[in-house]
Write a protein that holds these residues in place. Structure first.
Motif, PDB file in Angstrom:
ATOM      1  N   GLN A   1     -10.470 -18.863  38.612  1.00 48.89           N
ATOM      2  CA  GLN A   1     -11.726 -18.026  38.382  1.00 48.89           C
ATOM      3  C   GLN A   1     -12.818 -18.872  38.297  1.00 48.89           C
ATOM      4  OE1 GLN A   1     -10.946 -13.896  37.518  1.00 48.89           O
ATOM      5  NE2 GLN A   1      -9.737 -14.620  35.605  1.00 48.89           N
ATOM      6  N   ARG A   2     -13.019 -19.961  38.973  1.00 46.42           N
ATOM      7  CA  ARG A   2     -14.270 -20.908  38.983  1.00 46.42           C
ATOM      8  C   ARG A   2     -14.494 -21.560  37.736  1.00 46.42           C
ATOM      9  NH1 ARG A   2     -16.900 -16.425  41.960  1.00 46.42           N
ATOM     10  NH2 ARG A   2     -18.633 -16.819  40.606  1.00 46.42           N
ATOM     11  N   GLY A   3     -13.585 -21.547  36.943  1.00 48.87           N
ATOM     12  CA  GLY A   3     -13.793 -22.242  35.423  1.00 48.87           C
ATOM     13  C   GLY A   3     -14.182 -21.245  34.469  1.00 48.87           C
ATOM     14  N   VAL A   4     -14.757 -20.079  35.006  1.00 51.08           N
ATOM     15  CA  VAL A   4     -15.579 -19.192  34.021  1.00 51.08           C
ATOM     16  C   VAL A   4     -14.382 -18.441  33.096  1.00 51.08           C
ATOM     17  CG1 VAL A   4     -16.876 -16.963  33.888  1.00 51.08           C
ATOM     18  CG2 VAL A   4     -17.339 -18.550  35.844  1.00 51.08           C
ATOM     19  N   ARG A   5     -13.136 -18.404  33.762  1.00 50.40           N
ATOM     20  CA  ARG A   5     -12.073 -17.750  32.644  1.00 50.40           C
ATOM     21  C   ARG A   5     -10.860 -18.449  33.249  1.00 50.40           C
ATOM     22  NH1 ARG A   5      -7.370 -15.357  31.120  1.00 50.40           N
ATOM     23  NH2 ARG A   5      -7.699 -13.918  29.628  1.00 50.40           N
ATOM     24  N   PRO A   6     -10.678 -19.505  32.830  1.00 45.59           N
ATOM     25  CA  PRO A   6      -9.377 -20.215  33.227  1.00 45.59           C
ATOM     26  C   PRO A   6      -8.077 -19.535  32.490  1.00 45.59           C
ATOM     27  CG  PRO A   6     -10.464 -21.603  31.525  1.00 45.59           C
ATOM     28  CD  PRO A   6     -11.240 -20.197  31.794  1.00 45.59           C
TER      29      PRO A   6
ATOM     30  N   TYR B   1     -17.779  -7.984  34.735  1.00 43.79           N
ATOM     31  CA  TYR B   1     -18.653  -8.366  35.883  1.00 43.79           C
ATOM     32  C   TYR B   1     -19.820  -9.135  35.339  1.00 43.79           C
ATOM     33  CZ  TYR B   1     -23.110  -7.120  37.993  1.00 43.79           C
ATOM     34  OH  TYR B   1     -24.148  -7.455  38.954  1.00 43.79           O
ATOM     35  N   VAL B   2     -19.945 -10.327  35.880  1.00 44.67           N
ATOM     36  CA  VAL B   2     -21.298 -11.407  35.922  1.00 44.67           C
ATOM     37  C   VAL B   2     -22.143 -11.228  36.887  1.00 44.67           C
ATOM     38  CG1 VAL B   2     -21.939 -13.569  34.971  1.00 44.67           C
ATOM     39  CG2 VAL B   2     -19.600 -12.282  34.420  1.00 44.67           C
ATOM     40  N   ARG B   3     -23.279 -10.769  36.765  1.00 51.50           N
ATOM     41  CA  ARG B   3     -24.378 -10.959  38.129  1.00 51.50           C
ATOM     42  C   ARG B   3     -24.539 -12.431  38.366  1.00 51.50           C
ATOM     43  NH1 ARG B   3     -27.870  -7.785  40.582  1.00 51.50           N
ATOM     44  NH2 ARG B   3     -27.393  -5.882  38.823  1.00 51.50           N
ATOM     45  N   GLY B   4     -24.509 -12.648  39.761  1.00 53.95           N
ATOM     46  CA  GLY B   4     -24.499 -14.083  40.163  1.00 53.95           C
ATOM     47  C   GLY B   4     -25.619 -14.933  39.635  1.00 53.95           C
ATOM     48  N   SER B   5     -26.562 -14.575  39.144  1.00 52.23           N
ATOM     49  CA  SER B   5     -27.782 -15.313  38.760  1.00 52.23           C
ATOM     50  C   SER B   5     -27.676 -15.776  37.151  1.00 52.23           C
ATOM     51  CB  SER B   5     -29.046 -14.861  38.892  1.00 52.23           C
ATOM     52  OG  SER B   5     -29.092 -13.371  38.350  1.00 52.23           O
ATOM     53  N   THR B   6     -26.538 -15.014  36.499  1.00 55.31           N
ATOM     54  CA  THR B   6     -26.443 -15.112  35.034  1.00 55.31           C
ATOM     55  C   THR B   6     -25.689 -16.645  34.457  1.00 55.31           C
ATOM     56  OG1 THR B   6     -25.726 -12.758  35.029  1.00 55.31           O
ATOM     57  CG2 THR B   6     -25.488 -13.721  33.115  1.00 55.31           C
ATOM     58  N   ARG B   7     -26.353 -17.135  33.539  1.00 57.99           N
ATOM     59  CA  ARG B   7     -26.228 -18.129  32.888  1.00 57.99           C
ATOM     60  C   ARG B   7     -25.179 -17.740  31.634  1.00 57.99           C
ATOM     61  NH1 ARG B   7     -31.016 -20.585  32.775  1.00 57.99           N
ATOM     62  NH2 ARG B   7     -31.021 -20.672  30.553  1.00 57.99           N
ATOM     63  N   LEU B   8     -24.018 -18.208  31.935  1.00 69.96           N
ATOM     64  CA  LEU B   8     -22.742 -17.671  30.821  1.00 69.96           C
ATOM     65  C   LEU B   8     -21.898 -18.762  30.611  1.00 69.96           C
ATOM     66  CD1 LEU B   8     -21.487 -14.824  29.744  1.00 69.96           C
ATOM     67  CD2 LEU B   8     -20.026 -15.036  31.436  1.00 69.96           C
ATOM     68  N   LYS B   9     -21.701 -19.129  29.301  1.00 66.68           N
ATOM     69  CA  LYS B   9     -20.992 -20.118  28.998  1.00 66.68           C
ATOM     70  C   LYS B   9     -19.491 -19.705  28.886  1.00 66.68           C
ATOM     71  CE  LYS B   9     -21.374 -24.463  26.551  1.00 66.68           C
ATOM     72  NZ  LYS B   9     -20.353 -24.660  25.313  1.00 66.68           N
ATOM     73  N   GLN B  10     -18.479 -20.349  29.122  1.00 67.69           N
ATOM     74  CA  GLN B  10     -17.268 -20.164  28.943  1.00 67.69           C
ATOM     75  C   GLN B  10     -16.720 -19.899  27.683  1.00 67.69           C
ATOM     76  OE1 GLN B  10     -16.531 -23.870  31.206  1.00 67.69           O
ATOM     77  NE2 GLN B  10     -14.245 -23.494  30.852  1.00 67.69           N
TER      78      GLN B  10
END
Ligand SMILES: *Cc1c(COP(=O)(O)O)cnc(C)c1O
Length: 399
Positions: A237-242, A220-229
């Protein structure tokens, strides 16, 4: 031979309904969820339904759920992803090292990720726990620095069942404007989770601890979180987890989450009664036995006891021969058995940590299973104690 499984914290069986939901996605519904044609659309629809089901279990929005290969990947993604993004977003003229706060009783997926980062120069604080495995939110506040970028504290401990005070931790994290991650692999489906109530930014889940298959999990990643892949690939999955989605596994996790949401309250009531019965029965029947973490708020299914005078590994094997499966928290690394880091952290001497066993109950545990456990465990302890000259001598000295 009768076999009783009291090791649900290690893994669970796939629920028949979960398997049924998954099966079509191995054959007729085999489409790639990224394909534009009907095969793809049907797989995509199944993935999006599962995202909603997982989100509903933890009070999140569907678009905040990313499917992963399991709890380990989710934990690693949360920790490396937040720290890397803080590196890249930091003003290049500042040389401050990012700082993470975690605890001594985390799962290896969190501890070893933090250790790897420490080798790269990241500062890590490991919060101590009390004798029941709970962290003190005041220690957390005291550990905060202006460089702190992440607090990662598990929800329920896999060995003790101890539930950490996430709501208070969330309040501290929010006030300090620090990202908050929790490994909820052992709490999901056992006790209620609400990412908003706990003010979580990231949360890890695993399928196989929740009656779904191994090799599927969620972050789970809250919408506002800046998370590097972590992984680079396509735009899944929007490139967050290809990576092409594990559609069948995802469908299974979704179904399992839905079942868990509906059965959680009943399971908890039934399992805590059976667990308490097991604990009281063992305390009564095994002289000098004690419950580890007894005073903490715990998950309803987990019992961890010390049986002074026995070697946990030997007892585990003796019980397995009689048909009872349980666990020691010990890590077998390079042939040497290290006592559990969790039991060491709650202050147990090495000897007692080595003399501890975990019994974890689950949805298929019955009264007959507990009755069986209450027969074989006391007998097994007694047999091993008979063979232990030091225990015999100490027992004699006490009487
Ligand atoms: C099992 C477990 C994990 C790892 O999950 P996998 O899906 O097996 O990688 C992480 N954290 C906790 C607390 C666990 O119990």
């Amino acid at each position: 031979m009768k076999r009783v499984y009291l090791d649900y914290n290690a893994t669970t069986s796939v629920e028949p309904e979960v398997l049924d939901a998954m099966l079509p996605y191995f054959s007729a519904e085999f489409g790639n969820a990224s394909s534009i044609h009907t095969f793809g659309q049907r797989a995509r629809a199944a993935v999006e339904t599962a995202r909603e089901q997982v989100a509903a279990l933890i009070g999140a929005r569907a678009q905040e759920i990313f499917f992963t290969s399991g709890g380990t990947e989710s934990d690693n993604h949360a920790i490396f992803g937040i720290v890397s993004s803080s590196f890249t977003s930091a003003n290049s003229s500042t040389s401050a090292r990012p700082h993470i706060i975690t605890s001594l009783v985390e799962h290896e997926a969190v501890l070893n990720a933090c250790q790897a980062l420490a080798k790269q120069g990241v500062a890590v604080t490991y919060l101590h726990v009390d004798q029941d495995g709970s962290i003190d939110p005041q220690d957390l506040e005291a550990a905060l620095r202006k460089e702190t970028v992440l607090i990662s504290i598990m929800h329920a401990n896999n060995e003790l069942g101890t539930v950490q005070p996430l709501e208070e931790i969330g309040r501290v994290a929010k006030q300090a404007d620090v990202y908050f991650h929790s490994d909820a692999v052992q709490s999901a489906g056992k006790i209620p989770i609400d990412v908003n109530q706990f003010q979580l930014d990231l949360l890890s889940l695993s399928g196989h601890k929740l009656y779904a298959p191994k090799g599927i999990g969620a972050l789970y990643v809250r919408g506002s979180t800046r998370l590097k892949q972590l992984l680079y690939g396509g735009h899944h999955q929007r490139g967050v987890r290809p990576g092409t989605e594990n559609v069948a596994g995802i469908v299974g996790l979704g179904k399992a989450a839905e079942i868990a949401r509906h059965s959680l309250a009943n399971d908890a009531k039934r399992l805590s009664a059976l667990r308490d019965q097991l604990e009281h029965g063992l305390l009564n029947r095994v002289p000098h036995s004690r419950i580890n973490g007894a005073r903490a708020v715990r998950t309803p299914n987990t019992a961890n006891l010390v049986f002074p005078g026995v070697e946990g590994e030997a007892l585990l094997i003796a019980l397995d021969l009689k048909g009872l499966a349980c666990s020691t928290g010990a890590a077998c690394s390079s042939g040497a058995v290290e006592p559990s880091h969790v039991l060491t952290a709650i202050g147990l001497p090495t000897e007692e940590a080595r003399a501890s066993l975990r019994f974890s109950l689950g949805r298929h545990t019955t009264q007959a299973d507990i009755d069986f456990a209450l027969q074989v465990i006391p007998a097994g302890v007694e047999q091993l104690r008979q063979l232990s000259p030091t225990y015999q001598k100490e027992a004699a000295a006490k009487t």
